[in-house]
Motif scaffolding. Structure first.
Motif, PDB file in Angstrom:
ATOM      1  N   ASN A  21       2.087  -9.557  -5.892  1.00  0.00           N
ATOM      2  CA  ASN A  21       3.488  -9.609  -5.501  1.00  0.00           C
ATOM      3  C   ASN A  21       3.800  -8.491  -4.515  1.00  0.00           C
ATOM      4  O   ASN A  21       4.855  -7.878  -4.553  1.00  0.00           O
ATOM      5  CB  ASN A  21       4.396  -9.526  -6.725  1.00  0.00           C
ATOM      6  CG  ASN A  21       4.041  -8.348  -7.625  1.00  0.00           C
ATOM      7  OD1 ASN A  21       3.056  -7.652  -7.365  1.00  0.00           O
ATOM      8  ND2 ASN A  21       4.836  -8.126  -8.652  1.00  0.00           N
ATOM      9  N   ASN A  22       2.848  -8.219  -3.595  1.00  0.00           N
ATOM     10  CA  ASN A  22       3.026  -7.244  -2.505  1.00  0.00           C
ATOM     11  C   ASN A  22       3.246  -5.825  -3.012  1.00  0.00           C
ATOM     12  O   ASN A  22       4.044  -5.078  -2.459  1.00  0.00           O
ATOM     13  CB  ASN A  22       4.178  -7.663  -1.584  1.00  0.00           C
ATOM     14  CG  ASN A  22       3.878  -8.953  -0.848  1.00  0.00           C
ATOM     15  OD1 ASN A  22       2.728  -9.206  -0.483  1.00  0.00           O
ATOM     16  ND2 ASN A  22       4.897  -9.751  -0.627  1.00  0.00           N
ATOM     17  N   PRO A  69      10.066   1.262  -3.438  1.00  0.00           N
ATOM     18  CA  PRO A  69      10.165   0.401  -2.260  1.00  0.00           C
ATOM     19  C   PRO A  69       9.423   0.985  -1.055  1.00  0.00           C
ATOM     20  O   PRO A  69       9.373   2.203  -0.873  1.00  0.00           O
ATOM     21  CB  PRO A  69      11.676   0.330  -1.997  1.00  0.00           C
ATOM     22  CG  PRO A  69      12.309   0.694  -3.298  1.00  0.00           C
ATOM     23  CD  PRO A  69      11.389   1.687  -3.931  1.00  0.00           C
ATOM     24  N   PRO A  72       8.756  -3.045   4.659  1.00  0.00           N
ATOM     25  CA  PRO A  72       8.050  -4.335   4.662  1.00  0.00           C
ATOM     26  C   PRO A  72       7.030  -4.463   5.787  1.00  0.00           C
ATOM     27  O   PRO A  72       6.072  -5.228   5.668  1.00  0.00           O
ATOM     28  CB  PRO A  72       9.192  -5.350   4.822  1.00  0.00           C
ATOM     29  CG  PRO A  72      10.394  -4.651   4.305  1.00  0.00           C
ATOM     30  CD  PRO A  72      10.215  -3.209   4.666  1.00  0.00           C
ATOM     31  N   TYR A  76       3.572  -4.320   2.443  1.00  0.00           N
ATOM     32  CA  TYR A  76       3.828  -4.217   1.014  1.00  0.00           C
ATOM     33  C   TYR A  76       5.328  -4.094   0.758  1.00  0.00           C
ATOM     34  O   TYR A  76       6.061  -3.517   1.560  1.00  0.00           O
ATOM     35  CB  TYR A  76       3.121  -3.000   0.412  1.00  0.00           C
ATOM     36  CG  TYR A  76       1.621  -3.018   0.590  1.00  0.00           C
ATOM     37  CD1 TYR A  76       0.814  -3.730  -0.290  1.00  0.00           C
ATOM     38  CD2 TYR A  76       1.032  -2.328   1.643  1.00  0.00           C
ATOM     39  CE1 TYR A  76      -0.561  -3.753  -0.128  1.00  0.00           C
ATOM     40  CE2 TYR A  76      -0.349  -2.362   1.814  1.00  0.00           C
ATOM     41  CZ  TYR A  76      -1.150  -3.069   0.930  1.00  0.00           C
ATOM     42  OH  TYR A  76      -2.495  -3.100   1.094  1.00  0.00           O
ATOM     43  N   GLY A  77       5.757  -4.630  -0.369  1.00  0.00           N
ATOM     44  CA  GLY A  77       7.151  -4.480  -0.742  1.00  0.00           C
ATOM     45  C   GLY A  77       7.409  -3.186  -1.485  1.00  0.00           C
ATOM     46  O   GLY A  77       8.494  -2.622  -1.417  1.00  0.00           O
ATOM     47  N   SER A  78       6.393  -2.698  -2.233  1.00  0.00           N
ATOM     48  CA  SER A  78       6.537  -1.472  -3.000  1.00  0.00           C
ATOM     49  C   SER A  78       5.164  -0.923  -3.340  1.00  0.00           C
ATOM     50  O   SER A  78       4.142  -1.592  -3.152  1.00  0.00           O
ATOM     51  CB  SER A  78       7.337  -1.732  -4.286  1.00  0.00           C
ATOM     52  OG  SER A  78       6.670  -2.694  -5.095  1.00  0.00           O
TER      53      SER A  78
END
Length: 373
Positions: A21-22, A69, A72, A76-78
């Protein structure tokens, strides 16, 4: 707990470890560490007809797993890190009593009282506010030095000068309508002060009857359902006593000399609620729809009958019980104007201090027959 379930995979291009999930996974991240202490006592009196069970506990969860966070554009999102020290401290008290006991009749009482304080001792040197959930301008945070699950939103603007004779009063505009703050502030706390459960059970010959009343005392919740009803003009509060008469908002306004003057301008209920529900975003002035989450309900009712064994002598059964029960039977007290305080926005979050058009919690009826051979 401040962690999310995730799976990881290797990225052969940059040898980074990425979550499906990134999430960027740091290989130095370790499992969380929990240390806990507990002390208690158990007392029984009058041949076990009165008993007390008391416990005090304290636990600290270190190296919590947090998702911070990221830009983007990094892909990656986080990123996953170790951080934090979350402390739970509280007491639990259980009292059981049997006030009446005869050959054919018995009455038993069981009371449970618990109080828990969840504190964020620390997060990281760079992170003091960690979002647990929320939407639009309403957020629920874990705040360093504060409680787990503090609700942040906007408030009514008020006079903040303690030397002013109008200190604490609402500030309205030239049209007599309230103004909202622009910065997010703490408006509530989702944690309850105390939880109470009280069970009474009665036995008379083959019959047994019991009911459980439980109470959540304290804590707050934001209700978007009430906000939408106010915006549409269908909430009872928009028509006090069934009327929509003009009124004056109790507050002050700034005149041309930047001096506070008492407001005397009348407004309609429609003007007032349109302002309250839209002033600072899609969810309006958050403070207007923060409610006391205290609620008391009849949680469970049961009625059973055990057939006497003599009636089963010529059957293949050694036991036969028939019963009926109702769960979530009745709301006895609530401040949320028809919305269940146990309603939640989503189940995939640790933030429970808000709801958004949540469906009512269900009442269930169970019929049961038990056979023994």
């Amino acid at each position: 707990q401040l962690y999310n379930t995730y799976s990881i995979s290797k990225d052969p291009e940059n040898n980074a470890t990425a979550g499906t999930n990134n999430i960027l996974y740091d290989p130095t991240v370790r499992s969380e560490l929990i240390s806990s202490w507990e002390a208690g006592t158990e007392l029984r009196f009058f041949n076990n007809r009165l008993g007390f069970d008391f416990a005090w506990y304290k636990s600290n969860a270190h190296r919590q797993l947090l998702n911070l966070p990221m830009d983007p554009l990094s892909g990656y999102g986080s990123r996953k890190i170790n951080a934090g020290n979350i402390q739970n401290q509280g007491i639990e008290l259980m009292i059981n009593a049997r006030p009446v006991e005869t050959k054919d009749f018995a009455w038993n009482i069981l009371a449970n009282i618990s109080k828990n304080k969840n504190t964020i001792v620390e997060l990281t040197d760079n992170v003091t506010l960690y979002e647990l959930g929320g939407y639009d301008n309403l957020k629920v945070y874990a705040t360093a030095g504060g409680a787990y699950g503090e609700i942040y939103g906007t408030k009514f603007r008020r006079v903040t000068d303690e030397n002013s004779p109008h200190y604490g009063k609402l500030i309205v505009d030239g049209n007599g309508l309230p103004l909202g703050t622009t910065e997010s502030e703490k408006v509530g706390d989702q944690q309850a002060d105390v939880l109470i459960g009280l069970t009474n059970s009665f036995q008379y010959k083959g019959f047994s009857f019991s009911f459980l009343i439980d109470a959540r005392i304290g804590g707050e919740i934001f209700s978007a359902t009430n906000l939408y009803l106010q915006s549409a003009g269908t909430a009872g509060v928009t028509a006090p006593n069934g009327k929509r008469e003009e009124f004056v908002v109790e507050g002050v306004y700034l005149d041309n000399n930047q001096q506070y003057q008492v407001n005397t301008t009348q407004v309609t209920p429609q003007q007032y609620w349109e302002r309250v529900t839209t002033a600072t975003g899609n969810l309006g002035i958050s403070e207007a729809n923060i409610y006391n989450a205290t609620n008391i309900r009849l949680r469970n009712v049961q009625l059973n009958y055990d057939f006497d064994r003599s009636l089963l002598a010529k059957t293949p059964f050694t036991r036969l019980r028939m019963g009926v029960s109702v769960n979530n039977a009745l709301m006895l007290k609530s401040h949320l104007k028809g919305v269940d305080p146990e309603s939640v926005f989503a189940i995939g979050t640790n933030a429970v201090g808000f709801e958004n058009t949540a469906p009512p919690t269900s009442r269930t009826y169970l019929f049961n027959v038990t056979f023994g051979f």
